[in-house]
Write a protein that holds these residues in place. Structure first.
Motif, PDB file in Angstrom:
ATOM      1  N   TYR A  46     -15.573   0.566   1.472  1.00  0.00           N
ATOM      2  CA  TYR A  46     -14.644  -0.402   2.046  1.00  0.00           C
ATOM      3  C   TYR A  46     -15.293  -1.220   3.168  1.00  0.00           C
ATOM      4  O   TYR A  46     -14.867  -2.349   3.427  1.00  0.00           O
ATOM      5  CB  TYR A  46     -13.416   0.321   2.610  1.00  0.00           C
ATOM      6  CG  TYR A  46     -12.395   0.735   1.569  1.00  0.00           C
ATOM      7  CD1 TYR A  46     -12.707   0.782   0.213  1.00  0.00           C
ATOM      8  CD2 TYR A  46     -11.108   1.106   1.947  1.00  0.00           C
ATOM      9  CE1 TYR A  46     -11.774   1.164  -0.726  1.00  0.00           C
ATOM     10  CE2 TYR A  46     -10.157   1.496   1.003  1.00  0.00           C
ATOM     11  CZ  TYR A  46     -10.508   1.522  -0.334  1.00  0.00           C
ATOM     12  OH  TYR A  46      -9.581   1.895  -1.272  1.00  0.00           O
ATOM     13  N   SER A  95     -12.429  -2.352  -8.113  1.00  0.00           N
ATOM     14  CA  SER A  95     -11.539  -2.092  -6.973  1.00  0.00           C
ATOM     15  C   SER A  95     -10.111  -1.821  -7.423  1.00  0.00           C
ATOM     16  O   SER A  95      -9.389  -1.052  -6.789  1.00  0.00           O
ATOM     17  CB  SER A  95     -11.578  -3.269  -5.990  1.00  0.00           C
ATOM     18  OG  SER A  95     -11.107  -4.457  -6.590  1.00  0.00           O
ATOM     19  N   LEU A 136      -4.476  -0.803   4.618  1.00  0.00           N
ATOM     20  CA  LEU A 136      -5.039   0.390   3.988  1.00  0.00           C
ATOM     21  C   LEU A 136      -5.054   1.577   4.947  1.00  0.00           C
ATOM     22  O   LEU A 136      -4.924   2.726   4.532  1.00  0.00           O
ATOM     23  CB  LEU A 136      -6.463   0.104   3.501  1.00  0.00           C
ATOM     24  CG  LEU A 136      -6.601  -0.663   2.186  1.00  0.00           C
ATOM     25  CD1 LEU A 136      -8.071  -1.033   1.949  1.00  0.00           C
ATOM     26  CD2 LEU A 136      -6.083   0.164   1.020  1.00  0.00           C
ATOM     27  N   ILE A 150      -7.511   9.034  -6.461  1.00  0.00           N
ATOM     28  CA  ILE A 150      -6.389   9.979  -6.564  1.00  0.00           C
ATOM     29  C   ILE A 150      -6.730  11.108  -7.519  1.00  0.00           C
ATOM     30  O   ILE A 150      -6.501  12.295  -7.226  1.00  0.00           O
ATOM     31  CB  ILE A 150      -5.109   9.245  -7.012  1.00  0.00           C
ATOM     32  CG1 ILE A 150      -4.577   8.377  -5.873  1.00  0.00           C
ATOM     33  CG2 ILE A 150      -4.033  10.246  -7.445  1.00  0.00           C
ATOM     34  CD1 ILE A 150      -3.428   7.467  -6.277  1.00  0.00           C
ATOM     35  N   THR A 187     -15.739   6.521   0.441  1.00  0.00           N
ATOM     36  CA  THR A 187     -14.730   5.460   0.385  1.00  0.00           C
ATOM     37  C   THR A 187     -14.827   4.566   1.618  1.00  0.00           C
ATOM     38  O   THR A 187     -14.722   3.341   1.525  1.00  0.00           O
ATOM     39  CB  THR A 187     -13.323   6.068   0.271  1.00  0.00           C
ATOM     40  OG1 THR A 187     -13.267   6.895  -0.901  1.00  0.00           O
ATOM     41  CG2 THR A 187     -12.259   4.987   0.164  1.00  0.00           C
ATOM     42  N   GLY A 197       1.991   1.467  -3.396  1.00  0.00           N
ATOM     43  CA  GLY A 197       0.812   1.639  -4.247  1.00  0.00           C
ATOM     44  C   GLY A 197       0.380   3.083  -4.360  1.00  0.00           C
ATOM     45  O   GLY A 197      -0.093   3.519  -5.421  1.00  0.00           O
ATOM     46  N   ILE A 198       0.530   3.839  -3.282  1.00  0.00           N
ATOM     47  CA  ILE A 198       0.187   5.269  -3.345  1.00  0.00           C
ATOM     48  C   ILE A 198       1.292   6.034  -4.056  1.00  0.00           C
ATOM     49  O   ILE A 198       1.048   7.059  -4.707  1.00  0.00           O
ATOM     50  CB  ILE A 198      -0.053   5.840  -1.927  1.00  0.00           C
ATOM     51  CG1 ILE A 198      -0.898   7.123  -1.982  1.00  0.00           C
ATOM     52  CG2 ILE A 198       1.223   6.108  -1.188  1.00  0.00           C
ATOM     53  CD1 ILE A 198      -2.348   6.916  -2.183  1.00  0.00           C
ATOM     54  N   GLU A 215       0.828  -1.211   0.000  1.00  0.00           N
ATOM     55  CA  GLU A 215       0.000   0.000   0.000  1.00  0.00           C
ATOM     56  C   GLU A 215       0.861   1.259   0.000  1.00  0.00           C
ATOM     57  O   GLU A 215       0.492   2.267  -0.613  1.00  0.00           O
ATOM     58  CB  GLU A 215      -0.932   0.007   1.222  1.00  0.00           C
ATOM     59  CG  GLU A 215      -1.974  -1.103   1.234  1.00  0.00           C
ATOM     60  CD  GLU A 215      -2.940  -1.014   0.074  1.00  0.00           C
ATOM     61  OE1 GLU A 215      -3.105   0.083  -0.495  1.00  0.00           O
ATOM     62  OE2 GLU A 215      -3.540  -2.048  -0.271  1.00  0.00           O
ATOM     63  N   TYR A 234      -8.232   3.009  -6.718  1.00  0.00           N
ATOM     64  CA  TYR A 234      -7.099   3.799  -6.235  1.00  0.00           C
ATOM     65  C   TYR A 234      -6.850   5.002  -7.149  1.00  0.00           C
ATOM     66  O   TYR A 234      -6.760   6.144  -6.690  1.00  0.00           O
ATOM     67  CB  TYR A 234      -5.858   2.904  -6.235  1.00  0.00           C
ATOM     68  CG  TYR A 234      -5.216   2.731  -4.885  1.00  0.00           C
ATOM     69  CD1 TYR A 234      -5.859   2.011  -3.886  1.00  0.00           C
ATOM     70  CD2 TYR A 234      -3.972   3.281  -4.612  1.00  0.00           C
ATOM     71  CE1 TYR A 234      -5.262   1.851  -2.656  1.00  0.00           C
ATOM     72  CE2 TYR A 234      -3.377   3.112  -3.382  1.00  0.00           C
ATOM     73  CZ  TYR A 234      -4.024   2.389  -2.403  1.00  0.00           C
ATOM     74  OH  TYR A 234      -3.440   2.246  -1.186  1.00  0.00           O
ATOM     75  N   PHE A 242      -7.557   7.428   2.077  1.00  0.00           N
ATOM     76  CA  PHE A 242      -7.519   5.970   2.126  1.00  0.00           C
ATOM     77  C   PHE A 242      -7.495   5.463   3.566  1.00  0.00           C
ATOM     78  O   PHE A 242      -8.015   4.378   3.854  1.00  0.00           O
ATOM     79  CB  PHE A 242      -6.309   5.456   1.349  1.00  0.00           C
ATOM     80  CG  PHE A 242      -6.455   5.591  -0.138  1.00  0.00           C
ATOM     81  CD1 PHE A 242      -7.291   4.753  -0.847  1.00  0.00           C
ATOM     82  CD2 PHE A 242      -5.763   6.579  -0.828  1.00  0.00           C
ATOM     83  CE1 PHE A 242      -7.433   4.874  -2.219  1.00  0.00           C
ATOM     84  CE2 PHE A 242      -5.892   6.709  -2.198  1.00  0.00           C
ATOM     85  CZ  PHE A 242      -6.736   5.856  -2.902  1.00  0.00           C
ATOM     86  N   PRO A 283      -1.417   3.889   2.896  1.00  0.00           N
ATOM     87  CA  PRO A 283      -1.557   5.088   2.065  1.00  0.00           C
ATOM     88  C   PRO A 283      -1.105   6.393   2.718  1.00  0.00           C
ATOM     89  O   PRO A 283      -0.361   7.155   2.090  1.00  0.00           O
ATOM     90  CB  PRO A 283      -3.048   5.094   1.713  1.00  0.00           C
ATOM     91  CG  PRO A 283      -3.443   3.662   1.767  1.00  0.00           C
ATOM     92  CD  PRO A 283      -2.658   3.093   2.912  1.00  0.00           C
TER      93      PRO A 283
END
Length: 398
Positions: free
Chosen positions: A317, A234, A151, A242, A313, A29-30, A26, A238, A259, A155
């Protein structure tokens, strides 16, 4: 009375190692889309780099599934995590020396994704080995909690690290997390291989055997396609969030906070999902989750500021863990252990193919149609998934 999951050493080693690894994922990932956007300014390129993992999963999934049922799953997971850590480490070095290119990101993402196939299939095949069947729904819910904790932490940490130290630190954390996961798995003490290995045939015959078995399970096939549909959304969520946040002039740090708030909703959902699962039938649960997903996701169209974006969000989730517990519990009950790796590889091939497609289509929809049309397309897809779930007759007997 069964021992608490928190006191089961082998489950906790598998669970905690995965938690650390997901936090690292994560974090990067960000940072990944932010790095690609900084290099190219292209949402399509950002989606393309992220899609590589799904593409290589499609390439490796079937042979990897056959090998997972033959090889020592523990050794496979340890070596695969080490390989992924080295791949992410090479990106770290390239960022440190300011030599990173988009081509290198594609190549290293493909290498990392190839190792991920084996680690991921090994974990899915091993998970039912470290808990009893009776505890599997609770263990699945706790696994969802790990995802949501990742998560919650990843993030904002990724956004903070990117804003203060650049992508170098973010990718270093991801690389380190893979090594920690490998270390944790190494100390699992129970055998994770198939309980009753069949007489070995040529690998293509074993794969064919799994394909035929899976084909004759209509409900499992439907659940696999339903999961794939949700994964398309999903995967790109992300990038969509963003882009929406940037339209509202959010900083990199606040994007991470969005997030985090979403993950808070996911953790709440994880805590109650096992109890809800025990009180309702599978069709009731999946129809309810599908309908809620459609309504909640559609609210992104009216998210006029970052506070609303974070709240929506969180709601989205919050319902995911219940879906995961419902589908994974049914799969764990139905799939024979001796072919779990192969069947899992078939199911994950479809899901990770959808994951890759989700990044690709989201990036291109955002690039050429904009965020509002992207929300509309995905809302319509969720409506179709709800209708398909409500009308599926096999669910009535699941």
């Amino acid at each position: 009375m069964s021992k608490s999951l928190w006191k089961q050493r082998n489950f906790m080693l598998l669970w905690s190692g995965q938690l650390v690894s997901w936090v690292g994922t994560e974090v990067s990932g960000i940072a990944l889309p932010l790095v690609v956007l900084a290099l190219t300014g292209s949402s399509a390129q950002a989606g393309g780099v992220a899609a590589i993992r799904g593409l290589v999963y499609v390439f490796w999934a079937i042979p990897a599934g056959g090998l997972i049922d033959r090889w020592n799953r523990k050794i496979v997971m340890v070596l695969a995590n080490l390989g992924s850590g080295l791949a992410m480490g090479s990106i770290t070095l390239a960022l440190a020396f300011h030599t990173l290119s988009v081509i290198q990101l594609y190549i290293m993402s493909a290498i990392e994704g190839s190792f991920f196939v084996f680690a991921n299939l090994g974990r899915f095949a091993s998970f039912p080995k470290v808990v009893s069947k009776e505890q599997f729904p609770a263990a699945s819910a706790q696994s969802s909690t790990a995802d949501q904790i990742a998560l919650l932490v990843g993030p904002p940490l990724g956004g903070f690290l990117y804003q203060t130290g650049g992508g170098f630190i973010a990718f270093f954390v991801d690389s380190l997390s893979y090594f920690i996961n490998a270390f944790s798995i190494f100390f699992i003490t129970i055998p994770l291989d198939a309980e009753t290995p069949t007489e070995r045939k040529a690998i293509h015959h074993e794969i064919k055997e799994a394909i035929l078995w899976f084909w004759h399970q209509p409900l499992l096939r439907f659940l696999n396609l339903l999961t794939a549909g949700r994964t398309i959304l999903s995967a790109g969520l992300y990038l969509l969030i963003i882009v929406l946040a940037k339209e509202h002039h959010a900083s990199s740090l606040f994007i991470g906070v969005i997030f985090t708030i979403g993950a808070g909703g996911g953790i709440c959902g994880s805590f109650v999902s096992a109890k809800i699962y025990s009180r309702f039938g599978m069709k009731q649960l999946l129809v309810g989750v599908s309908l809620l997903s459609f309504f909640i996701f559609s609210l992104y169209a009216i998210a006029i500021n970052n506070v609303l974006l974070a709240g929506i969000t969180a709601l989205l989730y919050a319902i995911d863990p219940l879906y995961n517990v419902t589908t994974s519990s049914y799969s764990a009950k139905m799939v024979p252990d001796e072919m779990r790796g192969r069947v899992t590889s078939l199911a994950r091939l479809v899901v990770l193919g959808a994951y890759s497609f989700g990044f690709f289509i989201t990036g291109n929809l955002l690039q050429y149609l904009g965020s509002r049309w992207t929300i509309g397309v995905f809302s319509f897809m969720l409506l179709l998934l709800f209708i398909a779930t409500a009308k599926n007759r096999n669910l009535a007997v699941g």
